[in-house]
Design a protein around this motif. Structure first.
Motif, PDB file in Angstrom:
ATOM      1  N   LEU A 159     102.586  47.018 -65.848  1.00 49.20           N
ATOM      2  CA  LEU A 159     101.812  46.164 -64.932  1.00 49.20           C
ATOM      3  C   LEU A 159     100.368  46.643 -64.823  1.00 49.20           C
ATOM      4  CD1 LEU A 159     104.500  45.500 -62.222  1.00 49.20           C
ATOM      5  CD2 LEU A 159     103.297  43.765 -63.551  1.00 49.20           C
ATOM      6  N   GLU A 160     100.169  47.935 -64.905  1.00 50.62           N
ATOM      7  CA  GLU A 160      98.808  48.482 -64.876  1.00 50.62           C
ATOM      8  C   GLU A 160      98.022  47.962 -66.087  1.00 50.62           C
ATOM      9  OE1 GLU A 160      95.793  49.912 -63.154  1.00 50.62           O
ATOM     10  OE2 GLU A 160      97.749  50.096 -62.189  1.00 50.62           O
ATOM     11  N   LEU A 161      98.657  47.982 -67.239  1.00 54.58           N
ATOM     12  CA  LEU A 161      98.004  47.485 -68.448  1.00 54.58           C
ATOM     13  C   LEU A 161      97.778  45.971 -68.347  1.00 54.58           C
ATOM     14  CD1 LEU A 161      96.893  48.263 -71.229  1.00 54.58           C
ATOM     15  CD2 LEU A 161      99.114  47.646 -72.169  1.00 54.58           C
ATOM     16  N   ILE A 162      98.750  45.262 -67.781  1.00 51.61           N
ATOM     17  CA  ILE A 162      98.586  43.813 -67.579  1.00 51.61           C
ATOM     18  C   ILE A 162      97.366  43.561 -66.691  1.00 51.61           C
ATOM     19  CG2 ILE A 162      99.621  41.749 -66.526  1.00 51.61           C
ATOM     20  CD1 ILE A 162     102.398  42.950 -67.442  1.00 51.61           C
ATOM     21  N   ALA A 163      97.209  44.366 -65.646  1.00 47.14           N
ATOM     22  CA  ALA A 163      96.047  44.237 -64.757  1.00 47.14           C
ATOM     23  C   ALA A 163      94.753  44.529 -65.528  1.00 47.14           C
ATOM     24  CB  ALA A 163      96.182  45.180 -63.561  1.00 47.14           C
ATOM     25  N   GLU A 164      94.782  45.547 -66.396  1.00 47.13           N
ATOM     26  CA  GLU A 164      93.589  45.907 -67.175  1.00 47.13           C
ATOM     27  C   GLU A 164      93.197  44.815 -68.170  1.00 47.13           C
ATOM     28  OE1 GLU A 164      94.233  49.768 -68.976  1.00 47.13           O
ATOM     29  OE2 GLU A 164      94.664  50.648 -67.009  1.00 47.13           O
ATOM     30  N   THR A 165      94.179  44.000 -68.592  1.00 46.03           N
ATOM     31  CA  THR A 165      93.880  42.902 -69.525  1.00 46.03           C
ATOM     32  C   THR A 165      93.685  41.589 -68.762  1.00 46.03           C
ATOM     33  OG1 THR A 165      96.236  42.463 -69.923  1.00 46.03           O
ATOM     34  CG2 THR A 165      95.132  43.962 -71.466  1.00 46.03           C
ATOM     35  N   ASP A 166      93.317  41.713 -67.489  1.00 42.56           N
ATOM     36  CA  ASP A 166      93.069  40.546 -66.633  1.00 42.56           C
ATOM     37  C   ASP A 166      94.271  39.605 -66.550  1.00 42.56           C
ATOM     38  OD1 ASP A 166      90.458  41.391 -66.012  1.00 42.56           O
ATOM     39  OD2 ASP A 166      89.718  40.551 -67.898  1.00 42.56           O
ATOM     40  N   GLY A 167      95.463  40.186 -66.539  1.00 42.40           N
ATOM     41  CA  GLY A 167      96.675  39.389 -66.353  1.00 42.40           C
ATOM     42  C   GLY A 167      97.181  38.704 -67.609  1.00 42.40           C
ATOM     43  N   ASP A 168      96.628  39.071 -68.759  1.00 42.61           N
ATOM     44  CA  ASP A 168      97.024  38.436 -70.025  1.00 42.61           C
ATOM     45  C   ASP A 168      98.306  39.079 -70.560  1.00 42.61           C
ATOM     46  OD1 ASP A 168      97.304  37.622 -72.711  1.00 42.61           O
ATOM     47  OD2 ASP A 168      95.143  37.348 -72.921  1.00 42.61           O
ATOM     48  N   LEU A 169      99.430  38.364 -70.418  1.00 44.61           N
ATOM     49  CA  LEU A 169     100.719  38.909 -70.834  1.00 44.61           C
ATOM     50  C   LEU A 169     100.816  39.059 -72.352  1.00 44.61           C
ATOM     51  CD1 LEU A 169     103.211  37.025 -68.469  1.00 44.61           C
ATOM     52  CD2 LEU A 169     102.438  39.393 -68.309  1.00 44.61           C
ATOM     53  N   ILE A 170     100.197  38.158 -73.092  1.00 49.81           N
ATOM     54  CA  ILE A 170     100.256  38.239 -74.558  1.00 49.81           C
ATOM     55  C   ILE A 170      99.521  39.485 -75.050  1.00 49.81           C
ATOM     56  CG2 ILE A 170      99.543  37.137 -76.720  1.00 49.81           C
ATOM     57  CD1 ILE A 170     100.018  34.417 -75.337  1.00 49.81           C
ATOM     58  N   GLU A 171      98.298  39.661 -74.572  1.00 48.47           N
ATOM     59  CA  GLU A 171      97.512  40.830 -74.993  1.00 48.47           C
ATOM     60  C   GLU A 171      98.203  42.126 -74.581  1.00 48.47           C
ATOM     61  OE1 GLU A 171      93.114  42.880 -74.423  1.00 48.47           O
ATOM     62  OE2 GLU A 171      93.445  40.867 -73.629  1.00 48.47           O
ATOM     63  N   SER A 172      98.673  42.189 -73.341  1.00 49.00           N
ATOM     64  CA  SER A 172      99.302  43.425 -72.870  1.00 49.00           C
ATOM     65  C   SER A 172     100.610  43.696 -73.608  1.00 49.00           C
ATOM     66  CB  SER A 172      99.512  43.398 -71.354  1.00 49.00           C
ATOM     67  OG  SER A 172     100.265  42.279 -70.970  1.00 49.00           O
ATOM     68  N   ASN A 193      99.974  28.813 -68.184  1.00 49.37           N
ATOM     69  CA  ASN A 193     100.266  29.565 -66.965  1.00 49.37           C
ATOM     70  C   ASN A 193     101.299  30.663 -67.163  1.00 49.37           C
ATOM     71  OD1 ASN A 193      98.639  28.817 -64.958  1.00 49.37           O
ATOM     72  ND2 ASN A 193     100.069  27.440 -63.938  1.00 49.37           N
ATOM     73  N   ALA A 194     102.262  30.432 -68.060  1.00 50.32           N
ATOM     74  CA  ALA A 194     103.350  31.394 -68.255  1.00 50.32           C
ATOM     75  C   ALA A 194     102.868  32.694 -68.891  1.00 50.32           C
ATOM     76  CB  ALA A 194     104.460  30.771 -69.099  1.00 50.32           C
ATOM     77  N   THR A 195     101.695  32.676 -69.498  1.00 49.90           N
ATOM     78  CA  THR A 195     101.207  33.888 -70.164  1.00 49.90           C
ATOM     79  C   THR A 195     100.072  34.559 -69.398  1.00 49.90           C
ATOM     80  OG1 THR A 195      99.633  32.675 -71.541  1.00 49.90           O
ATOM     81  CG2 THR A 195     101.843  33.005 -72.447  1.00 49.90           C
ATOM     82  N   GLN A 196      99.785  34.082 -68.203  1.00 47.70           N
ATOM     83  CA  GLN A 196      98.667  34.614 -67.422  1.00 47.70           C
ATOM     84  C   GLN A 196      99.118  34.925 -66.000  1.00 47.70           C
ATOM     85  OE1 GLN A 196      95.517  34.969 -68.882  1.00 47.70           O
ATOM     86  NE2 GLN A 196      95.089  36.153 -67.050  1.00 47.70           N
ATOM     87  N   LEU A 197      98.805  36.111 -65.519  1.00 47.92           N
ATOM     88  CA  LEU A 197      99.127  36.473 -64.137  1.00 47.92           C
ATOM     89  C   LEU A 197      97.850  36.575 -63.313  1.00 47.92           C
ATOM     90  CD1 LEU A 197     101.749  39.374 -64.434  1.00 47.92           C
ATOM     91  CD2 LEU A 197     102.156  36.934 -64.163  1.00 47.92           C
ATOM     92  N   THR A 198      97.954  36.151 -62.076  1.00 40.97           N
ATOM     93  CA  THR A 198      96.843  36.338 -61.146  1.00 40.97           C
ATOM     94  C   THR A 198      96.944  37.747 -60.563  1.00 40.97           C
ATOM     95  OG1 THR A 198      98.105  35.583 -59.239  1.00 40.97           O
ATOM     96  CG2 THR A 198      96.934  33.881 -60.510  1.00 40.97           C
ATOM     97  N   THR A 199      95.879  38.193 -59.926  1.00 42.48           N
ATOM     98  CA  THR A 199      95.887  39.495 -59.261  1.00 42.48           C
ATOM     99  C   THR A 199      96.990  39.545 -58.211  1.00 42.48           C
ATOM    100  OG1 THR A 199      93.502  39.520 -59.578  1.00 42.48           O
ATOM    101  CG2 THR A 199      94.396  41.158 -58.081  1.00 42.48           C
ATOM    102  N   GLN A 200      97.160  38.433 -57.500  1.00 44.63           N
ATOM    103  CA  GLN A 200      98.187  38.349 -56.456  1.00 44.63           C
ATOM    104  C   GLN A 200      99.590  38.486 -57.065  1.00 44.63           C
ATOM    105  OE1 GLN A 200      98.072  34.667 -54.300  1.00 44.63           O
ATOM    106  NE2 GLN A 200      99.367  35.413 -52.659  1.00 44.63           N
TER     107      GLN A 200
END
Length: 128
Positions: free
Chosen positions: A29-42, A3-10
């Motif tokens: 945050l825009e890039l995080i949104a583009e990677t479907d909330g994946d904090l590691i990838e972004s 959960n700590a590495t994934q963000l929801t749209t909300q």
């Protein structure tokens, strides 16, 4: 994926509101949104974009967020930084990390969000 590495749209929307006066954080945050909330990838993409070097020595349980946080451990595990995160002052925490000169605002943004979600005190204790 934890959960700590994934963000929801909300959650991304909540952080956009929190960082509305910080263009570099909003770009992150825009890039995080583009990677479907994946904090590691972004965080990896942002590090590459901003020229932040990440050691190629990969420890199995280490993700890039942990590596970046460890680089700034003396700041991250400082009582003032922990207090800022506990009070949900993420913009202050991002500015503090960026001011250290070790990572730029864009990269500090997913690291701070990760530490806030994971629990910075818990992170500091597990990385002693």
């Amino acid at each position: 994926m934890s959960n700590a590495t994934q963000l929801t749209t909300q959650e991304i929307e909540q952080y956009r509101e929190q960082f509305k006066d910080y263009p570099e954080a909003l770009d992150a945050l825009e890039l995080i949104a583009e990677t479907d909330g994946d904090l590691i990838e972004s965080a990896g993409l942002l590090a590459m974009e901003t020229g932040v070097e990440i050691s190629s020595r990969v420890v199995e349980e280490d993700n890039i967020l942990d590596k970046l946080a460890k680089r700034c451990r003396s700041i991250v595990c400082d009582d003032d930084f922990i207090d800022d995160l506990m009070k949900d002052l993420l913009t202050v925490a991002v500015a503090t990390l960026a001011a250290s000169g070790q990572i730029p605002v864009a990269v500090a943004t997913p690291v701070v969000i990760y530490l806030a979600k994971k629990g910075v005190k818990k992170w500091c204790q597990s990385n002693e």
